[in-house]
Design a protein around this motif. Structure first.
Motif, short mmCIF file in Angstrom:
data_model
loop_
_atom_site.label_atom_id
_atom_site.label_comp_id
_atom_site.label_asym_id
_atom_site.label_seq_id
_atom_site.Cartn_x
_atom_site.Cartn_y
_atom_site.Cartn_z
N UNK A 318 -9.46 -10.66 10.01
CA UNK A 318 -9.05 -10.16 10.99
C UNK A 318 -9.32 -8.77 11.02
N UNK A 319 -10.32 -7.99 11.99
CA UNK A 319 -10.36 -6.56 12.03
C UNK A 319 -9.43 -6.07 13.12
N UNK A 320 -8.44 -5.46 12.63
CA UNK A 320 -7.21 -5.17 13.76
C UNK A 320 -7.58 -3.75 14.49
N UNK A 321 -8.06 -3.76 15.87
CA UNK A 321 -8.14 -2.31 16.43
C UNK A 321 -7.18 -2.33 17.73
N UNK A 322 -6.86 -1.10 18.28
CA UNK A 322 -6.04 -1.07 19.29
C UNK A 322 -6.91 -1.25 20.67
N UNK A 330 -11.26 2.85 16.61
CA UNK A 330 -10.76 3.18 15.25
C UNK A 330 -10.39 1.84 14.56
N UNK A 331 -10.61 1.45 13.45
CA UNK A 331 -10.22 0.27 12.79
C UNK A 331 -8.96 0.79 12.14
N UNK A 332 -7.58 -0.06 12.48
CA UNK A 332 -6.46 0.25 11.96
C UNK A 332 -6.21 -0.53 10.50
N UNK A 333 -6.61 -1.72 10.72
CA UNK A 333 -6.36 -2.39 9.31
C UNK A 333 -7.07 -3.71 9.44
#
Length: 874
Positions: A318-322, A330-333
């Protein structure tokens, strides 16, 4: 001692009101929920506004009451309770139990009698009583201590009856409501009253004589011959009607006011019901902890220096974005999970990790995502590639039930009763307060999401296989997501100077139109103000208003179009509005959407429409107006991104009608398409019974309207509006058309029968659309569902075909080793950009691939063109 406030609710009446006030709603189990939802909203408002110390919901115990002994036809003629409502009563009772609200019913009596008796008992200690119902019979209970709330329109429009209000409205006291019903009757309860006596006459008699009994004592004083005659002939019926309308205030109830004390709901039980009925918004509002708090602890390993051993050959990612716009966020994590571990690494770590990038790019490593297109595009924007995606949570859920359009893991998880994922706003906040919390919180949040993907995948894949939809998912939607992700990342070049020049040209035209409108009107005014425009058109110029709004005369587009022939100013105003919208939405709007690379990167919504069609947002490039030349010119700003390149456009010709021919197996339609005839001319010939030479432009236009009307859900009203003919003529035209194409008529009849039996319809590639309303007793809901059943397989199959063409074209471009890039899909059209030396190749392979995307019993036909801008391809 706190004074009692007793709220008494008429359960059946309010349930009916809620049911008919809201559109028919169902959850994913097919349970109708609109009455429960409406009732719940009303209940929340009552509890918040009235703050009762005591409360009761009274129900009718059955169809037969003591009143039927007096009059067997009491309440006769009422329509049977719709089954869509009947199935909701158990849930209403369950809801009230969860709210700890007492419920009561009494054999042989109505809810009114229970309420009436309790209201009288409350008079003893002068408690404040609020009665809530949709039935005006209960207004007879209004007193110094009892106020009767009657719901009018919908659930929130309430009229409050006190003795003063009854007097102001009717000129009588609340107990005289019974006498009024005795004289005028009540059609809703089948109380006959006195024939010929309406509300006005009944009130006049009561104001003069006071009661039914007194009217008959003074019968000789009544001079109106017919009225007197009716009263004399129906004396016993008048007394009986009064008796029927009288609420029993001494019913043998076995509860007392003390049994009705209220201490608030059991939120745990309420939340369970909201979960069961899928009331997601209510769940989060009323029981937020139930809605968002994960139920199980989770151990997330945070990677700071990933190695090859951390990544296995089968993992959820899973690509975590806000933010939801993954093209700019921006990709967070990154979250990762399998059966044995849940991992998280910040994107700063991920993008520097050779081990991670090697695993990411290895197609042999199976990857299960929440949103494959988002993952592909967001990583591509960071110069990273992902291969080997074999699962997409959002896409798979969408195919299982296209009426759901979830965009986040938490919503999908709750759809499958998996409660261990929070929604983003509870981690990051909302609006101005949005921020990234400590890494520990982000790691847990992303970890819960990726664990949900891992656990839900086998469940959802099993549903796809059970529905024979796994092939649609695996061979069409999943590979298409990769192509769309690439298209979104590539973007389409937009020439700012051209767009600004078009905007300046529009501004000049708008200024000229504005001056002309002022000149014709004889004064300056705000053309964009409906109120000021209405004054000019209807007060000053004197045009006849067609409809009114709360603020004055309507100047909506449909109104102005009907008035266009009456005055020259109307045409100018319509043109002014169209050009103004072009300027604000498509010139100024598109200029704001151009990224630093000089391109617009629209996002294609793949899991939204119930027909399977793609839509586009930020911005919507499928909606640029093309009917006006000024609208078409906007496409001139869309250009190739490389010097010496061209845009190449290819679109299907009448694809929906060709699908209709195939699905209906109508011989005439099939023959026409195989002969490459002009289908609209052919239709006109068949419907009007004329030769090719005798078909006029109006005949062809009418034939075209009905051809496409069949595809998009024909109705005599819709056709009458588009052709400016009467509904009668439109209906006749449709009947003639269906008689001319018996295969189409048979298809329409058969698909509705099939949908009623199965509860859904399918496309040629087995995409489903569920239609729970198709068996509704509500004519309007049922009719809409029937039209949807007819047109969804056609529109959905056409959407599937172009999706298949996109997959085949991407493969062909790669196989041919071409530099050509696919840029856009706009309805039935594909837009490419290509170097000049590949154009000849595209002329051959694009029609070949698109026309062979799916084998039909009629040929698919593709038209193509190329040029230095999108505008030049037409």
């Amino acid at each position: 001692m706190t004074k009692k406030k007793i709220v008494l609710l008429d359960g059946n009446s309010l349930a009916y009101r809620a049911f008919f006030a809201l559109p028919l709603l169902t959850n994913d189990s097919g349970i109708h929920t609109n009455a429960v939802y409406g009732f719940t909203m009303m209940l929340q408002n009552i509890l918040a506004d009235e703050k009762p110390t005591h409360i009761l919901v009274a129900w009718d115990a059955g169809k037969t009451t003591f009143r039927h002994k007096t009059f067997g036809e009491y309440k006769g003629g009422r329509q049977k309770t719709p089954p869509e409502l009947s199935e909701q009563f158990p849930y209403l009772r369950k809801l009230l139990t969860a709210y700890n609200i007492p419920q009561y019913e009494l054999d042989n009596y109505e809810a009114d009698d229970i309420i009436g008796t309790l209201s009288q008992l409350s008079e003893v200690d002068k408690s404040e009583v609020v009665v809530i119902s949709g039935d005006k019979d209960l207004t007879q209970l209004a007193s110094e201590h009892t106020t009767v709330f009657i719901t009018r329109k919908g659930m929130t429009d309430i009229e409050k009856y006190t003795p003063l209000h009854v007097m102001e409205k009717y000129g009588i006291e609340p107990p005289q409501i019974i006498d009024m019903k005795g004289l005028m009757g009540d059609a809703s309860d089948n109380i006959p009253g006195v024939p010929g006596v309406g509300e006005k006459t009944a009130l006049k008699l009561l104001k003069e004589y006071g009661s039914v009994e007194n009217v008959y004592k003074a019968i000789d004083k009544i001079t109106a011959k017919k009225l007197k005659e009716n009263l004399v002939e129906n004396e016993q019926q008048a007394y009986m009607s009064k008796e029927l309308a009288t609420i029993e205030v001494n019913a043998p109830i076995t509860i007392s006011v003390e049994n009705l004390s209220y201490d608030g709901p059991d939120m745990e039980q309420v939340a369970d019901i909201y979960q069961e009925l899928k009331f997601k918004t209510l769940l989060e509002k009323i029981a937020p902890q139930k809605a968002i708090e994960p139920q199980q602890a989770i151990d997330v390993g945070v990677l700071t220096n990933p190695t090859d051993e951390d990544f296995t050959d089968e993992m959820a990612i899973h690509i975590e974005m806000m933010d939801e716009n993954y093209l700019t966020a921006d990709i967070i994590g990154i979250g990762l999970a399998d059966d044995n571990q849940v991992l998280y690494m910040s994107f700063a770590v991920a993008k520097e990790s050779d081990a991670f990038k090697k695993w990411l790019q290895n197609p042999d490593n199976k990857k299960y995502t929440s949103d494959s297109k988002s993952a592909l595009a967001s990583l591509a924007n960071q110069g990273m590639a992902i291969e080997g995606i074999e699962f997409d949570l959002l896409l798979a859920t969408y195919i299982v039930n296209p009426s759901t359009s979830y965009t986040d893991v938490a919503s999908v998880a709750r759809e499958f009763e998996y409660t261990d994922v929070q929604q983003d706003e509870f981690v990051y906040g909302k609006g101005a307060k949005k921020s990234i919390p400590a890494q520990e919180a982000v790691a847990e949040h992303a970890g819960r999401k990726v664990q949900a993907i891992w656990k839900l995948r086998p469940i959802i894949e099993e549903k796809l296989k059970a529905n024979d939809q796994f092939e649609l998912y695996e061979e069409l939607e999943l590979p298409l997501a990769k192509i769309l992700g690439k298209m979104e990342s590539t973007g389409v070049k937009v020439d700012r100077d051209t767009l600004r020049a078009i905007g300046e040209e529009l501004s000049v035209k708008l200024a000229k139109l504005e001056a002309d409108i002022y000149d014709i009107a004889g004064e300056k005014f705000n053309i964009n103000s409906p109120k000021q425009l209405g004054v000019i058109l209807f007060d000053k110029i004197g045009l006849t208003p067609i409809k009114k709004t709360k603020t004055g005369y309507s100047t909506a587009a449909d109104v102005l179009e009907k008035l266009e022939s009456q005055h020259e100013i109307i045409g100018h105003i319509l043109n002014y509005r169209q050009l103004g919208k072009l300027n604000s939405t498509y010139i100024e709007g598109l200029l704001k959407e151009i990224h630093e690379d000089g391109k617009i990167h629209t996002r294609f919504q793949q899991a939204l429409t119930q027909t399977g069609r793609l839509s586009s947002i930020n911005p919507n490039l499928q909606n640029i107006p093309v009917r006006l030349e000024e609208g078409r010119k906007i496409r001139a700003a869309f250009v190739p991104s490389e010097p010496g390149w061209y845009l190449f456009a290819a679109d299907y010709s009448q694809i929906e009608l060709r699908v209709l021919a195939h699905m209906s197996q109508d011989e005439k339609l099939i023959e026409a398409f195989r002969a490459d005839a002009d289908i609209h001319t052919q239709t006109a010939m068949d419907v009007f019974g004329v030769s090719t030479e005798e078909v006029t432009s109006d005949m062809r236009r009418a034939a075209k309207a009905v051809n496409f009307g069949i595809v998009y859900g024909i109705s005599d009203y819709g056709l009458s509006q588009s052709l400016d003919i009467t509904r009668k003529d439109a209906a006749k035209f449709i009947d003639t058309y269906l008689a001319s194409f018996p295969g189409v008529k048979q298809y329409m009849d058969d698909i509705v029968v099939d949908a009623k039996m199965k509860g859904y319809v399918t496309t040629l590639m087995n995409r489903r659309r569920y239609l729970p309303e198709i068996t509704s007793s509500n004519f309007n809901l049922r009719s809409f569902a029937e039209r949807t059943a007819m047109n969804t397989p056609i529109q959905g199959s056409a959407a599937d075909i172009i999706k298949k063409a996109m997959i085949d074209m991407a493969a062909r471009i790669e196989a041919e080793g071409l530099q050509t890039r696919m840029l856009l899909q706009v309805h039935d059209e594909l837009i490419f950009e290509a170097p000049e030396d590949e154009i000849e190749k595209l002329k051959l392979i694009v029609p070949e691939v698109m026309e062979s995307a799916l084998a039909l019993d009629v040929p698919l036909k593709v038209d193509w063109a190329f040029g230095l801008s999108w505008y030049d391809t037409k």
